[in-house]
Design a protein around this motif. Sequence first.
Motif, PDB file in Angstrom:
ATOM      1  N   ASP A 100       0.833  -1.195   0.000  1.00  0.00           N
ATOM      2  CA  ASP A 100       0.000   0.000   0.000  1.00  0.00           C
ATOM      3  C   ASP A 100       0.871   1.249   0.000  1.00  0.00           C
ATOM      4  O   ASP A 100       2.104   1.176  -0.059  1.00  0.00           O
ATOM      5  CB  ASP A 100      -0.963  -0.012   1.190  1.00  0.00           C
ATOM      6  CG  ASP A 100      -0.258   0.224   2.512  1.00  0.00           C
ATOM      7  OD1 ASP A 100       0.970   0.057   2.574  1.00  0.00           O
ATOM      8  OD2 ASP A 100      -0.937   0.577   3.488  1.00  0.00           O
ATOM      9  N   VAL A 171       1.152  -3.988   4.417  1.00  0.00           N
ATOM     10  CA  VAL A 171       0.228  -2.885   4.637  1.00  0.00           C
ATOM     11  C   VAL A 171       0.652  -2.102   5.871  1.00  0.00           C
ATOM     12  O   VAL A 171       1.062  -2.686   6.878  1.00  0.00           O
ATOM     13  CB  VAL A 171      -1.219  -3.410   4.816  1.00  0.00           C
ATOM     14  CG1 VAL A 171      -2.203  -2.255   4.852  1.00  0.00           C
ATOM     15  CG2 VAL A 171      -1.578  -4.382   3.703  1.00  0.00           C
ATOM     16  N   ALA A 173      -0.238   1.335   8.676  1.00  0.00           N
ATOM     17  CA  ALA A 173      -1.372   1.827   9.459  1.00  0.00           C
ATOM     18  C   ALA A 173      -0.980   3.128  10.150  1.00  0.00           C
ATOM     19  O   ALA A 173       0.203   3.392  10.379  1.00  0.00           O
ATOM     20  CB  ALA A 173      -1.808   0.796  10.500  1.00  0.00           C
ATOM     21  N   THR A 183      -6.666   3.676   9.939  1.00  0.00           N
ATOM     22  CA  THR A 183      -6.100   4.703   9.075  1.00  0.00           C
ATOM     23  C   THR A 183      -7.024   5.913   9.072  1.00  0.00           C
ATOM     24  O   THR A 183      -8.029   5.937   9.794  1.00  0.00           O
ATOM     25  CB  THR A 183      -5.855   4.158   7.661  1.00  0.00           C
ATOM     26  OG1 THR A 183      -5.103   5.108   6.897  1.00  0.00           O
ATOM     27  CG2 THR A 183      -7.164   3.849   6.936  1.00  0.00           C
ATOM     28  N   GLU A 188      -8.765   5.281   2.093  1.00  0.00           N
ATOM     29  CA  GLU A 188      -7.535   4.569   2.461  1.00  0.00           C
ATOM     30  C   GLU A 188      -7.881   3.235   3.132  1.00  0.00           C
ATOM     31  O   GLU A 188      -7.256   2.210   2.864  1.00  0.00           O
ATOM     32  CB  GLU A 188      -6.693   5.424   3.412  1.00  0.00           C
ATOM     33  CG  GLU A 188      -6.062   6.642   2.780  1.00  0.00           C
ATOM     34  CD  GLU A 188      -4.774   6.335   2.045  1.00  0.00           C
ATOM     35  OE1 GLU A 188      -4.417   5.142   1.909  1.00  0.00           O
ATOM     36  OE2 GLU A 188      -4.131   7.290   1.580  1.00  0.00           O
ATOM     37  N   LYS A 192      -6.734  -0.525   1.826  1.00  0.00           N
ATOM     38  CA  LYS A 192      -5.942  -1.402   2.685  1.00  0.00           C
ATOM     39  C   LYS A 192      -6.681  -2.710   2.967  1.00  0.00           C
ATOM     40  O   LYS A 192      -6.091  -3.797   2.950  1.00  0.00           O
ATOM     41  CB  LYS A 192      -5.611  -0.683   3.991  1.00  0.00           C
ATOM     42  CG  LYS A 192      -4.619   0.461   3.852  1.00  0.00           C
ATOM     43  CD  LYS A 192      -4.448   1.188   5.171  1.00  0.00           C
ATOM     44  CE  LYS A 192      -3.557   2.412   5.061  1.00  0.00           C
ATOM     45  NZ  LYS A 192      -2.147   2.074   4.798  1.00  0.00           N
ATOM     46  N   SER A 193      -7.975  -2.604   3.241  1.00  0.00           N
ATOM     47  CA  SER A 193      -8.776  -3.794   3.490  1.00  0.00           C
ATOM     48  C   SER A 193      -8.783  -4.715   2.271  1.00  0.00           C
ATOM     49  O   SER A 193      -8.661  -5.943   2.402  1.00  0.00           O
ATOM     50  CB  SER A 193     -10.208  -3.398   3.857  1.00  0.00           C
ATOM     51  OG  SER A 193     -11.021  -4.531   4.049  1.00  0.00           O
ATOM     52  N   ARG A 202      -0.270 -12.033   5.044  1.00  0.00           N
ATOM     53  CA  ARG A 202      -0.487 -10.604   5.287  1.00  0.00           C
ATOM     54  C   ARG A 202       0.482 -10.076   6.334  1.00  0.00           C
ATOM     55  O   ARG A 202       0.584 -10.647   7.430  1.00  0.00           O
ATOM     56  CB  ARG A 202      -1.920 -10.355   5.751  1.00  0.00           C
ATOM     57  CG  ARG A 202      -2.988 -10.566   4.674  1.00  0.00           C
ATOM     58  CD  ARG A 202      -3.237 -12.005   4.286  1.00  0.00           C
ATOM     59  NE  ARG A 202      -3.495 -12.871   5.426  1.00  0.00           N
ATOM     60  CZ  ARG A 202      -4.706 -13.141   5.889  1.00  0.00           C
ATOM     61  NH1 ARG A 202      -5.759 -12.640   5.317  1.00  0.00           N
ATOM     62  NH2 ARG A 202      -4.860 -13.964   6.921  1.00  0.00           N
ATOM     63  N   TYR A 219      -9.579  -0.843   9.432  1.00  0.00           N
ATOM     64  CA  TYR A 219      -9.662  -1.584   8.178  1.00  0.00           C
ATOM     65  C   TYR A 219      -9.385  -3.074   8.338  1.00  0.00           C
ATOM     66  O   TYR A 219      -9.651  -3.854   7.411  1.00  0.00           O
ATOM     67  CB  TYR A 219      -8.735  -0.989   7.123  1.00  0.00           C
ATOM     68  CG  TYR A 219      -7.261  -1.187   7.384  1.00  0.00           C
ATOM     69  CD1 TYR A 219      -6.606  -2.347   6.977  1.00  0.00           C
ATOM     70  CD2 TYR A 219      -6.508  -0.215   8.026  1.00  0.00           C
ATOM     71  CE1 TYR A 219      -5.259  -2.535   7.209  1.00  0.00           C
ATOM     72  CE2 TYR A 219      -5.163  -0.388   8.260  1.00  0.00           C
ATOM     73  CZ  TYR A 219      -4.542  -1.549   7.843  1.00  0.00           C
ATOM     74  OH  TYR A 219      -3.201  -1.732   8.084  1.00  0.00           O
TER      75      TYR A 219
END
Length: 252
Positions: A100, A171, A173, A183, A188, A192-193, A202, A219
């Motif tokens: 991201d 990702v 935060a 976030t 955003e 991200k989700s 992840r 998220y």
Amino acid sequence: MYPAERQSEIVRLARTGDGSVMISALTDHLEVTAETIRRDLSVLERQGILHRHRGGAILRDPEPFEAAIGSRNERERDAKLSIAARIVELLPDDGVVMMDSGSTTHVLAEVFPDRELTVVTNNIPAISLLAERPRLSVFALPGRVRHVTHGAVDLWGWQRLAKLRGDVAIVGANGVTSHGATTTIPEEAALKSALVKAARFRVLAVTSSKLGRESFCRYADLDEFDVVVTDSAAPPDIADEIRAAGPELILA
């Protein structure tokens, strides 16, 4: 304005003045009701940014609500380089890596290995760095580019991610607590989700300064991540909460 954008403007006004804001002036400037401003001030107080007083609020946190990407890239740079080095160790020799926008993933792009990898990202500044590696295949997610983060966000990016599958998602935060990763604005959060949902493995990459703080939009829950990578200054109690939630915690 979205609430988070309005709250960012409130903090900007406080920082360009004497550190204080008044409800009456904010209602005129933002063209909303006093009750809306009171709710915004309450959110900013819960985040530890403002302290409310009768008729307004005053700054308490020395850091901006959402700093521009240029200034964030230099802040905590040593910690971000350490985090990036540990994330590189988690990357496969080939496959699809998704990233991201944000300062930590931008630093990761600086040290990203030149392997037979496909990289999918909405991080516009990182794309130019990654494109210099001849063995990488780099795909830019479409969308409106935010001035603050230089990340592409909106429906175009979400729709594209819904049709993709990655091996690893990395990702960032703005805040991480036992309640999850957060976030600043809904766009955003949605991007991200979607990244988290699109990958098999992840990784949440955050500096320790983000731990114990909450931003506006959640998220992902912590158990949606396989690994959380942060720096060695992580508070022990929050580190324990992260481990208890399920992900492996790596202290860089």
